[in-house]
Design a protein around this motif. Sequence first.
Motif, PDB file in Angstrom:
ATOM      1  N   GLY A  37      -3.886   1.032  -4.216  1.00 33.25           N
ATOM      2  CA  GLY A  37      -3.156  -0.211  -4.399  1.00 33.25           C
ATOM      3  C   GLY A  37      -1.745   0.032  -4.908  1.00 33.25           C
ATOM      4  O   GLY A  37      -0.776  -0.531  -4.390  1.00 33.25           O
ATOM      5  N   GLY A  38      -1.610   0.878  -5.905  1.00 33.78           N
ATOM      6  CA  GLY A  38      -0.304   1.150  -6.482  1.00 33.78           C
ATOM      7  C   GLY A  38       0.594   1.992  -5.591  1.00 33.78           C
ATOM      8  O   GLY A  38       1.772   1.665  -5.388  1.00 33.78           O
TER       9      GLY A  38
ATOM     10  N   SER B 268      -0.198  -0.938 -14.542  1.00 35.25           N
ATOM     11  CA  SER B 268      -0.009  -1.846 -13.415  1.00 35.25           C
ATOM     12  C   SER B 268       1.142  -2.818 -13.654  1.00 35.25           C
ATOM     13  O   SER B 268       1.930  -3.102 -12.742  1.00 35.25           O
ATOM     14  CB  SER B 268      -1.299  -2.613 -13.123  1.00 35.25           C
ATOM     15  OG  SER B 268      -1.728  -3.351 -14.247  1.00 35.25           O
TER      16      SER B 268
ATOM     17  N   LEU C  20      -3.953  -5.243  -7.539  1.00 38.84           N
ATOM     18  CA  LEU C  20      -4.084  -4.384  -8.725  1.00 38.84           C
ATOM     19  C   LEU C  20      -4.515  -5.175  -9.958  1.00 38.84           C
ATOM     20  O   LEU C  20      -5.067  -4.597 -10.905  1.00 38.84           O
ATOM     21  CB  LEU C  20      -2.756  -3.686  -9.025  1.00 38.84           C
ATOM     22  CG  LEU C  20      -2.452  -2.396  -8.282  1.00 38.84           C
ATOM     23  CD1 LEU C  20      -1.117  -1.835  -8.732  1.00 38.84           C
ATOM     24  CD2 LEU C  20      -3.555  -1.363  -8.489  1.00 38.84           C
TER      25      LEU C  20
ATOM     26  N   GLY D 136      -7.147   1.696  -8.697  1.00 37.08           N
ATOM     27  CA  GLY D 136      -5.724   1.386  -8.624  1.00 37.08           C
ATOM     28  C   GLY D 136      -4.872   2.392  -7.894  1.00 37.08           C
ATOM     29  O   GLY D 136      -3.652   2.193  -7.766  1.00 37.08           O
TER      30      GLY D 136
ATOM     31  N   ARG E 164      -7.119  -2.487 -10.991  1.00 37.90           N
ATOM     32  CA  ARG E 164      -6.649  -1.481 -11.942  1.00 37.90           C
ATOM     33  C   ARG E 164      -7.826  -1.010 -12.808  1.00 37.90           C
ATOM     34  O   ARG E 164      -8.846  -1.682 -12.912  1.00 37.90           O
ATOM     35  CB  ARG E 164      -5.549  -2.064 -12.819  1.00 37.90           C
ATOM     36  CG  ARG E 164      -6.038  -3.139 -13.781  1.00 37.90           C
ATOM     37  CD  ARG E 164      -4.906  -3.694 -14.615  1.00 37.90           C
ATOM     38  NE  ARG E 164      -5.388  -4.622 -15.616  1.00 37.90           N
ATOM     39  CZ  ARG E 164      -4.886  -5.823 -15.814  1.00 37.90           C
ATOM     40  NH1 ARG E 164      -3.912  -6.269 -15.023  1.00 37.90           N
ATOM     41  NH2 ARG E 164      -5.365  -6.608 -16.759  1.00 37.90           N
TER      42      ARG E 164
END
Length: 372
Positions: free
Chosen positions: A227-228, A18, A263, A224, A267
């Motif tokens: 989000g990523g 992250s 994150l 994650g 994460r």
Amino acid sequence: MDTKVSNRRATLTGGRLSWGLAGGLSLAAIGFDVSGDRLFDPAFSLTLPLWVGAALSAIVGVWGVPVLQQLKTGQVIRQEGPQAHFKKAGTPTMGGILFVPAAAIVAGAWVFLSGEMSSVDRISVVGVSALTLAYAFIGWLDDWQVLRRKSNKGISPRTKLALQIGFAILFCAWAKITPGLAESETVQFPGGWALPLGALFWLLAGFVLVAESNATNLTDGLDGLMGGTGAIAFLGLAAIVAPTFPGLALFCAIASGACLGFLAHNRNPARVFMGDTGSLALGGALAAVGVLANVLFGLLVLSGLFFAETLSVIAQVGYYKATKDPDGIGKRLFKMAPLHHHFELSGWSELQVVATFYGVTAILALIALVIR
């Protein structure tokens, strides 16, 4: 002891992944701003809103995650999912309420406080923010029903789809009648080629809104992951629309930062899930920007991973039905759909899947930017 060591390693690896993503996107934003001599311009920079969105989302999460835990918003894990996911049961969900409204509000305030933004920029951000919050509301309803019933069944698929279509129609109608927004009814392609659709453009726009939100919803299945990939997609879209729609670019940069900030808590191993509240909103936001900026082809390239996830589900269901034997049992094309679960069950670790999907999304974003 082995479990503790394994968890500690996962935490460290998830943290490095992250932080690496945050550093990479920051460098990309700085590079883009420097090339356009806009690094220190608060109205047109992508770097500053990226960082503000990330900081705000991370800070809100510090307060919000414990609140969600106290409210007992623990995720219910579906029985047919990967066995390794059962340990995630009880992790707070509905985390989209921690960063989606904040991103929409900050973007709206920023664009209105900036004296350099045009009225079209301002009204565009208002419309995209409203659509984002509307889709977040649909996701919240679904998450709430899941929690209330203590099962994986939220609102019915028919109800969810009807709400998505309804808000998409309202958004398209608003864009159509608002002066300065609906200047084109063609789909733009690389090289200056355009496909005239007339009124059918708005039918396509409505479909994109619904399809994109469902695609990001299906992608949100690993710690994650959404989000990523969402952070990468939003920053890529910001760079694509920045030359012509600085207000929408600002919105996308803040949304990208908000995904990065989330994150910090999402994460691997996740302390909170975004739920449908977040995943439906992110897809709706991407699609709304794509429609208003008329970069639907670029959005298609940028969202290639999300649609691959969707197609894997469609292919899995279709193949199963087509290969049913007399006992009503069919064959599976993938070990499990969506696609990220197939790789999990093929022996990939969750972090390997997430890292690979980050890389694929980054490549697609670069391709979309080059061919814009």
